[in-house]
Design a protein around this motif. Structure first.
Motif, mmCIF file in Angstrom:
data_model
loop_
_atom_site.group_PDB
_atom_site.id
_atom_site.type_symbol
_atom_site.label_atom_id
_atom_site.label_comp_id
_atom_site.label_asym_id
_atom_site.label_seq_id
_atom_site.Cartn_x
_atom_site.Cartn_y
_atom_site.Cartn_z
ATOM 1 N N ALA A 145 4.153 0.238 -3.594
ATOM 2 C CA ALA A 145 3.859 1.663 -3.761
ATOM 3 C C ALA A 145 4.606 2.227 -4.967
ATOM 4 O O ALA A 145 4.072 3.072 -5.697
ATOM 5 C CB ALA A 145 4.225 2.435 -2.493
ATOM 6 N N TYR A 192 -1.351 11.687 -3.977
ATOM 7 C CA TYR A 192 -1.588 10.704 -5.032
ATOM 8 C C TYR A 192 -2.957 10.914 -5.679
ATOM 9 O O TYR A 192 -3.095 10.908 -6.904
ATOM 10 C CB TYR A 192 -1.459 9.304 -4.447
ATOM 11 C CG TYR A 192 -1.703 8.198 -5.433
ATOM 12 C CD1 TYR A 192 -0.701 7.769 -6.293
ATOM 13 C CD2 TYR A 192 -2.945 7.559 -5.500
ATOM 14 C CE1 TYR A 192 -0.914 6.740 -7.205
ATOM 15 C CE2 TYR A 192 -3.171 6.539 -6.398
ATOM 16 C CZ TYR A 192 -2.152 6.143 -7.251
ATOM 17 O OH TYR A 192 -2.384 5.131 -8.158
ATOM 18 N N GLU A 193 -3.977 11.101 -4.857
ATOM 19 C CA GLU A 193 -5.338 11.298 -5.391
ATOM 20 C C GLU A 193 -5.468 12.623 -6.124
ATOM 21 O O GLU A 193 -6.160 12.710 -7.136
ATOM 22 C CB GLU A 193 -6.359 11.176 -4.264
ATOM 23 C CG GLU A 193 -6.490 9.746 -3.771
ATOM 24 C CD GLU A 193 -7.330 9.592 -2.512
ATOM 25 O OE1 GLU A 193 -7.812 10.611 -1.952
ATOM 26 O OE2 GLU A 193 -7.486 8.439 -2.073
ATOM 27 N N THR A 247 -1.335 9.600 0.379
ATOM 28 C CA THR A 247 -2.580 9.350 -0.359
ATOM 29 C C THR A 247 -3.234 10.603 -0.904
ATOM 30 O O THR A 247 -3.708 10.579 -2.030
ATOM 31 C CB THR A 247 -3.615 8.614 0.502
ATOM 32 O OG1 THR A 247 -3.070 8.235 1.732
ATOM 33 C CG2 THR A 247 -4.125 7.405 -0.153
ATOM 34 N N ASP A 248 -3.272 11.682 -0.147
ATOM 35 C CA ASP A 248 -3.896 12.907 -0.657
ATOM 36 C C ASP A 248 -3.172 13.399 -1.907
ATOM 37 O O ASP A 248 -3.807 13.741 -2.911
ATOM 38 C CB ASP A 248 -3.903 14.012 0.405
ATOM 39 C CG ASP A 248 -4.888 13.738 1.523
ATOM 40 O OD1 ASP A 248 -5.771 12.865 1.350
ATOM 41 O OD2 ASP A 248 -4.776 14.385 2.577
ATOM 42 N N THR A 269 2.664 1.284 -8.040
ATOM 43 C CA THR A 269 1.413 2.043 -8.087
ATOM 44 C C THR A 269 1.660 3.464 -8.590
ATOM 45 O O THR A 269 0.925 3.968 -9.441
ATOM 46 C CB THR A 269 0.763 2.072 -6.682
ATOM 47 O OG1 THR A 269 0.482 0.728 -6.275
ATOM 48 C CG2 THR A 269 -0.515 2.886 -6.669
ATOM 49 N N ASP A 314 0.808 -1.219 0.000
ATOM 50 C CA ASP A 314 0.000 0.000 0.000
ATOM 51 C C ASP A 314 0.843 1.272 0.000
ATOM 52 O O ASP A 314 1.986 1.285 0.461
ATOM 53 C CB ASP A 314 -0.912 0.017 1.235
ATOM 54 C CG ASP A 314 -1.863 -1.164 1.263
ATOM 55 O OD1 ASP A 314 -2.345 -1.566 0.187
ATOM 56 O OD2 ASP A 314 -2.123 -1.683 2.366
ATOM 57 N N LEU A 315 0.209 2.345 -0.474
ATOM 58 C CA LEU A 315 0.819 3.668 -0.364
ATOM 59 C C LEU A 315 0.764 4.108 1.092
ATOM 60 O O LEU A 315 -0.179 3.770 1.813
ATOM 61 C CB LEU A 315 0.028 4.686 -1.198
ATOM 62 C CG LEU A 315 0.068 4.512 -2.709
ATOM 63 C CD1 LEU A 315 -0.967 5.428 -3.360
ATOM 64 C CD2 LEU A 315 1.446 4.819 -3.248
ATOM 65 N N ASP A 363 -0.068 6.427 4.246
ATOM 66 C CA ASP A 363 -1.204 7.316 4.508
ATOM 67 C C ASP A 363 -0.893 8.770 4.176
ATOM 68 O O ASP A 363 -1.722 9.472 3.608
ATOM 69 C CB ASP A 363 -1.636 7.227 5.976
ATOM 70 C CG ASP A 363 -2.390 5.938 6.275
ATOM 71 O OD1 ASP A 363 -2.850 5.271 5.326
ATOM 72 O OD2 ASP A 363 -2.505 5.601 7.467
#
Length: 149
Positions: free
Chosen positions: A101, A72-73, A69-70, A104, A63-64, A66
């Motif tokens: 990650a 990335y999105e 994540t913002d 991704t 996973d990326l 935490d």
């Protein structure tokens, strides 16, 4: 002079250490380099640079992190066509997906139209001197490609 942005997420300092080596290489190649942690960056900033180098450690089962994540999105709204890009990150081989990650992030950059400048760098825990030299080399490569357009 090409402008390179190095954005990274680092929990223990390992990914930050590689980010510093990559930035050093890009500077050696004559680039103007800005390096910052993902939580201090906005994805929109990627538009202001010819070269983009993104790094993150892998959390859990691929996973990326935490705190990444913002950023990335936010990247979903960008068109990175013509940008030279590269990816790096740390991981742990005891997990089923090693450095997930990194994969991704690379997929996202490709989807957004960026030209991937070289093979992503994956390293376990803290980077060795050899791996840091690979990072400097990657930084030089992205800077050279960004300068050439």
């Amino acid at each position: 002079m090409p402008r390179i942005l190095v954005v990274y997420a680092s929990m223990t300092g390992n990914t930050e250490e590689m980010a510093e080596a990559i930035a050093e290489g890009a500077k050696e190649a004559g680039a103007e380099v800005v390096a910052k942690e993902a939580f201090d960056a906005s994805a929109a900033e990627l538009n202001d640079y010819e070269g983009i180098i993104i790094g993150a450690y892998t959390w859990g089962d691929g996973d990326l992190p935490d705190e990444f994540t913002d950023f990335y999105e936010e990247m979903d709204t960008l068109d990175l066509s013509g940008k030279k890009a590269a990816v790096f990150g740390s991981g742990d081989t005891s997990y089923p997906i090693y450095c997930g990650a990194v994969d991704t992030i690379e997929m996202k950059l490709r989807k957004l139209g960026a030209d991937i400048a070289g093979e992503s760098i994956k390293f376990e825990y803290n980077p060795t001197e050899t791996e840091k030299e690979q990072g400097r080399s990657l930084g030089r490569r992205v800077a050279s490609l960004a300068a050439a357009g």
